[in-house]
Design an enzyme around this catalytic site. Sequence first.
Site, PDB file in Angstrom:
ATOM      1  N   SER A 124       0.815  -1.224   0.000  1.00 60.73           N
ATOM      2  CA  SER A 124       0.000   0.000   0.000  1.00 60.73           C
ATOM      3  C   SER A 124       0.842   1.265   0.000  1.00 60.73           C
ATOM      4  O   SER A 124       1.912   1.327   0.618  1.00 60.73           O
ATOM      5  CB  SER A 124      -0.871  -0.016   1.262  1.00 60.73           C
ATOM      6  OG  SER A 124      -1.433   1.255   1.488  1.00 60.73           O
ATOM      7  N   GLU A 126       0.185   3.621   1.767  1.00 61.36           N
ATOM      8  CA  GLU A 126       0.259   4.061   3.167  1.00 61.36           C
ATOM      9  C   GLU A 126       1.653   3.803   3.746  1.00 61.36           C
ATOM     10  O   GLU A 126       2.015   4.380   4.769  1.00 61.36           O
ATOM     11  CB  GLU A 126      -0.795   3.338   4.013  1.00 61.36           C
ATOM     12  CG  GLU A 126      -2.197   3.902   3.878  1.00 61.36           C
ATOM     13  CD  GLU A 126      -2.334   5.314   4.432  1.00 61.36           C
ATOM     14  OE1 GLU A 126      -2.121   5.514   5.622  1.00 61.36           O
ATOM     15  OE2 GLU A 126      -2.646   6.230   3.650  1.00 61.36           O
ATOM     16  N   TYR A 148      -1.581   0.364  10.658  1.00 55.67           N
ATOM     17  CA  TYR A 148      -1.847  -0.296   9.370  1.00 55.67           C
ATOM     18  C   TYR A 148      -0.639  -0.144   8.439  1.00 55.67           C
ATOM     19  O   TYR A 148      -0.160  -1.117   7.849  1.00 55.67           O
ATOM     20  CB  TYR A 148      -3.103   0.308   8.722  1.00 55.67           C
ATOM     21  CG  TYR A 148      -3.298  -0.115   7.276  1.00 55.67           C
ATOM     22  CD1 TYR A 148      -3.878  -1.341   6.970  1.00 55.67           C
ATOM     23  CD2 TYR A 148      -2.898   0.707   6.223  1.00 55.67           C
ATOM     24  CE1 TYR A 148      -4.045  -1.740   5.648  1.00 55.67           C
ATOM     25  CE2 TYR A 148      -3.065   0.325   4.903  1.00 55.67           C
ATOM     26  CZ  TYR A 148      -3.645  -0.904   4.623  1.00 55.67           C
ATOM     27  OH  TYR A 148      -3.804  -1.301   3.319  1.00 55.67           O
TER      28      TYR A 148
HETATM   29  P1  NAP Z   1     -11.425  -4.785   1.854  1.00 59.97           P
HETATM   30  O1  NAP Z   1     -12.577  -4.437   0.971  1.00 59.97           O
HETATM   31  O2  NAP Z   1     -11.380  -4.250   3.244  1.00 59.97           O
HETATM   32  O3  NAP Z   1     -11.322  -6.387   1.905  1.00 59.97           O
HETATM   33  C1  NAP Z   1     -10.501  -7.042   2.855  1.00 59.97           C
HETATM   34  C2  NAP Z   1     -10.708  -8.541   2.726  1.00 59.97           C
HETATM   35  O4  NAP Z   1      -9.881  -9.215   3.701  1.00 59.97           O
HETATM   36  C3  NAP Z   1     -12.145  -9.004   2.988  1.00 59.97           C
HETATM   37  O5  NAP Z   1     -12.455 -10.030   2.065  1.00 59.97           O
HETATM   38  C4  NAP Z   1     -12.037  -9.584   4.405  1.00 59.97           C
HETATM   39  O6  NAP Z   1     -12.993 -10.595   4.674  1.00 59.97           O
HETATM   40  C5  NAP Z   1     -10.657 -10.219   4.336  1.00 59.97           C
HETATM   41  N1  NAP Z   1     -10.090 -10.547   5.656  1.00 59.97           N
HETATM   42  C6  NAP Z   1      -9.823  -9.684   6.658  1.00 59.97           C
HETATM   43  N2  NAP Z   1      -9.304 -10.361   7.687  1.00 59.97           N
HETATM   44  C7  NAP Z   1      -9.235 -11.680   7.345  1.00 59.97           C
HETATM   45  C8  NAP Z   1      -8.798 -12.880   7.987  1.00 59.97           C
HETATM   46  N3  NAP Z   1      -8.318 -12.865   9.222  1.00 59.97           N
HETATM   47  N4  NAP Z   1      -8.866 -14.049   7.322  1.00 59.97           N
HETATM   48  C9  NAP Z   1      -9.372 -14.084   6.071  1.00 59.97           C
HETATM   49  N5  NAP Z   1      -9.814 -12.989   5.404  1.00 59.97           N
HETATM   50  C10 NAP Z   1      -9.748 -11.805   6.042  1.00 59.97           C
HETATM   51  O7  NAP Z   1     -10.045  -4.344   1.170  1.00 59.97           O
HETATM   52  P2  NAP Z   1      -9.742  -3.969  -0.378  1.00 59.97           P
HETATM   53  O8  NAP Z   1      -9.966  -2.511  -0.563  1.00 59.97           O
HETATM   54  O9  NAP Z   1     -10.371  -4.957  -1.262  1.00 59.97           O
HETATM   55  O10 NAP Z   1      -8.153  -4.152  -0.388  1.00 59.97           O
HETATM   56  C11 NAP Z   1      -7.563  -5.416  -0.693  1.00 59.97           C
HETATM   57  C12 NAP Z   1      -6.154  -5.434  -0.143  1.00 59.97           C
HETATM   58  O11 NAP Z   1      -5.383  -4.392  -0.726  1.00 59.97           O
HETATM   59  C13 NAP Z   1      -6.030  -5.235   1.354  1.00 59.97           C
HETATM   60  O12 NAP Z   1      -4.925  -6.002   1.803  1.00 59.97           O
HETATM   61  C14 NAP Z   1      -5.711  -3.758   1.500  1.00 59.97           C
HETATM   62  O13 NAP Z   1      -5.012  -3.513   2.706  1.00 59.97           O
HETATM   63  C15 NAP Z   1      -4.843  -3.555   0.285  1.00 59.97           C
HETATM   64  N6  NAP Z   1      -4.829  -2.216  -0.313  1.00 59.97           N
HETATM   65  C16 NAP Z   1      -5.995  -1.605  -0.625  1.00 59.97           C
HETATM   66  C17 NAP Z   1      -5.960  -0.375  -1.258  1.00 59.97           C
HETATM   67  C18 NAP Z   1      -7.230   0.339  -1.671  1.00 59.97           C
HETATM   68  O14 NAP Z   1      -7.167   1.534  -1.935  1.00 59.97           O
HETATM   69  N7  NAP Z   1      -8.361  -0.367  -1.767  1.00 59.97           N
HETATM   70  C19 NAP Z   1      -4.724   0.217  -1.581  1.00 59.97           C
HETATM   71  C20 NAP Z   1      -3.554  -0.464  -1.256  1.00 59.97           C
HETATM   72  C21 NAP Z   1      -3.607  -1.691  -0.632  1.00 59.97           C
HETATM   73  P3  NAP Z   1     -14.439 -10.274   5.373  1.00 59.97           P
HETATM   74  O15 NAP Z   1     -15.384 -10.020   4.237  1.00 59.97           O
HETATM   75  O16 NAP Z   1     -14.695 -11.526   6.101  1.00 59.97           O
HETATM   76  O17 NAP Z   1     -14.242  -9.079   6.273  1.00 59.97           O
HETATM   77  O1  F7E Z   2      -9.015   8.124   3.823  1.00 59.75           O
HETATM   78  C1  F7E Z   2      -9.429  11.629   4.904  1.00 59.75           C
HETATM   79  C2  F7E Z   2      -8.527  10.739   5.742  1.00 59.75           C
HETATM   80  O2  F7E Z   2     -10.066   6.073   4.808  1.00 59.75           O
HETATM   81  C3  F7E Z   2      -8.478   8.953   2.831  1.00 59.75           C
HETATM   82  C4  F7E Z   2      -7.268   2.062   2.447  1.00 59.75           C
HETATM   83  O3  F7E Z   2      -7.792   1.355   1.341  1.00 59.75           O
HETATM   84  O4  F7E Z   2      -6.072   3.541   0.993  1.00 59.75           O
HETATM   85  C5  F7E Z   2      -7.028   3.497   2.039  1.00 59.75           C
HETATM   86  O5  F7E Z   2      -6.547   4.209   3.177  1.00 59.75           O
HETATM   87  C6  F7E Z   2      -8.226  10.348   3.388  1.00 59.75           C
HETATM   88  C7  F7E Z   2      -7.464  10.375   4.729  1.00 59.75           C
HETATM   89  O6  F7E Z   2      -8.350   5.881   2.928  1.00 59.75           O
HETATM   90  C8  F7E Z   2     -12.741  11.350   6.353  1.00 59.75           C
HETATM   91  O7  F7E Z   2      -8.037  11.436   6.885  1.00 59.75           O
HETATM   92  C9  F7E Z   2     -11.403  12.946   5.739  1.00 59.75           C
HETATM   93  O8  F7E Z   2      -6.471  11.365   4.685  1.00 59.75           O
HETATM   94  O9  F7E Z   2     -10.577   6.697   2.405  1.00 59.75           O
HETATM   95  P1  F7E Z   2      -9.607   6.639   3.497  1.00 59.75           P
HETATM   96  P2  F7E Z   2      -6.832   5.758   3.403  1.00 59.75           P
HETATM   97  O10 F7E Z   2      -6.668   6.009   4.854  1.00 59.75           O
HETATM   98  O11 F7E Z   2      -6.012   6.580   2.472  1.00 59.75           O
HETATM   99  C10 F7E Z   2      -4.794   2.983   1.308  1.00 59.75           C
HETATM  100  C11 F7E Z   2      -3.940   3.066   0.078  1.00 59.75           C
HETATM  101  C12 F7E Z   2      -4.896   1.630   1.890  1.00 59.75           C
HETATM  102  O12 F7E Z   2      -4.011   0.801   1.718  1.00 59.75           O
HETATM  103  C13 F7E Z   2      -5.983   1.398   2.894  1.00 59.75           C
HETATM  104  O13 F7E Z   2      -6.247  -0.002   3.037  1.00 59.75           O
HETATM  105  O14 F7E Z   2      -9.484  10.959   3.652  1.00 59.75           O
HETATM  106  N1  F7E Z   2     -10.783  11.767   5.463  1.00 59.75           N
HETATM  107  N2  F7E Z   2     -12.618  12.708   6.289  1.00 59.75           N
HETATM  108  C14 F7E Z   2     -11.582  10.761   5.826  1.00 59.75           C
HETATM  109  N3  F7E Z   2     -11.420   9.425   5.740  1.00 59.75           N
HETATM  110  C15 F7E Z   2     -12.447   8.640   6.195  1.00 59.75           C
HETATM  111  N4  F7E Z   2     -12.323   7.297   6.102  1.00 59.75           N
HETATM  112  N5  F7E Z   2     -13.587   9.161   6.721  1.00 59.75           N
HETATM  113  C16 F7E Z   2     -13.800  10.524   6.830  1.00 59.75           C
HETATM  114  O15 F7E Z   2     -14.828  10.972   7.324  1.00 59.75           O
END
Ligand code: NAP
Ligand code: F7E
Length: 323
Positions: A124, A126, A148
């Site tokens: 990520s 992050e 995280y």
């Molecule tokens: P998500 O919608 O939160 O999905 C997370 C998945 O992980 C769900 O299927 C959840 O299952 C499963 N999970 C959590 N804990 C588990 C456990 N102990 N055993 C088995 N399964 C488990 O996340 P996403 O947005 O699809 O992201 C996919 C991956 O990419 C994650 O690793 C996230 O950290 C990473 N990532 C996401 C982003 C982004 O912007 N979306 C960017 C960079 C990296 P349940 O349905 O049971 O909760």
């Molecule tokens: O926040 C600001 C908050 O929670 C984005 C995950 O998929 O992407 C995701 O992490 C920004 C932050 O995503 C609210 O402070 C303002 O600066 O949508 P987010 P994230 O934290 O960037 C990365 C790449 C991952 O890997 C993670 O799994 O938006 N913000 N107001 C807010 N954010 C939330 N959630 N809620 C608010 O009300």
Amino acid sequence: MAPTAMITGITGQDGAYLARFLLDKGYQVHGMVRRSSSENFERIADLAGRITLHQADLLDQLSIVNLLHTVRPREVYNLAAQSFVPTSWLQPLLTGDFTALGVTRVLEAIRLVDRTIRFYQASSSEMFGQVRTEPQNEDTPFWPRSPYGVAKVYGHWITVNYRESYEMFCCSGILFNHESPWRGKEFVTRKVTDAAARIKLGRQDRLKLGNLDAMRDWGFAGDYVEAMWLMLQQDQPDDYVVATGEKHTVRELVEIAFARVDLNPAQYVETDPALLRPAEVNHLCGDSTKARQKLGWRPRVGFRELIEMMVDADLERVRAERH
Ligand code: NAP
Ligand code: F7E
């Protein structure tokens, strides 16, 4: 014979897009799901009969080993994680166990069962956190700002380490934020698009947000899963940044979403200090030159189009709800 893929986190946003992408490529798709008292398979409900689900848990080593013995995949995509940044301060140990050590458990299972399995780790942006340089690429140093982000740095380096220690085919995709109509509602894009739809349809009055000045490089999840697959089709395993190269503020996101439903956000949006984070990632913007050149990958959906697509989907969903 059709190649076989195993996806952890198949019930999540990316898992749902990746499963469809791989089915379209002719794969046999298997998904790992954890046991729950009530099923939460909304995003993959329409794939029933086309994919095979297996119960296992990132916290349970033996369950992952048994799963790989049963499925014998060619590719493993490790998408499962505790992925919500604010929860990682409330549950730092659990986040470390799922999001960091969980990666080692999957890698150990591959090492034991079949070292030729190709492995994708969902790393990520992050990890860059308090960024040192802009835009961020594969050589930018990490400075994570949440439990995280710290857990993802561990997951990234253990992936690199298994590649170097055991010559396993392990790739780390450093993906910047990617969104879709299937994004969880706690993430800011979906929180905003869902609220815009609900306010427009008279089902919600206000929207409370945290830091409106935060900037992110937001892309479309459907585009990003293609990059995951491409990484595993190369001759050599490597790490890649996947991003659009554009950054926008949360404020701009709000403006586009509310404009889509002809509302003035100033009348509905308020900031709530309780939603500010203990340590914020103020801005992120990725440089995906390597992925573009070596994988031939590029994003297709732009920021405005993405947010408007999400608002339209939320309008449709909210209209269909019984109230
Ligand atoms: P998500 O919608 O939160 O999905 C997370 C998945 O992980 C769900 O299927 C959840 O299952 C499963 N999970 C959590 N804990 C588990 C456990 N102990 N055993 C088995 N399964 C488990 O996340 P996403 O947005 O699809 O992201 C996919 C991956 O990419 C994650 O690793 C996230 O950290 C990473 N990532 C996401 C982003 C982004 O912007 N979306 C960017 C960079 C990296 P349940 O349905 O049971 O909760
Ligand atoms: O926040 C600001 C908050 O929670 C984005 C995950 O998929 O992407 C995701 O992490 C920004 C932050 O995503 C609210 O402070 C303002 O600066 O949508 P987010 P994230 O934290 O960037 C990365 C790449 C991952 O890997 C993670 O799994 O938006 N913000 N107001 C807010 N954010 C939330 N959630 N809620 C608010 O009300």
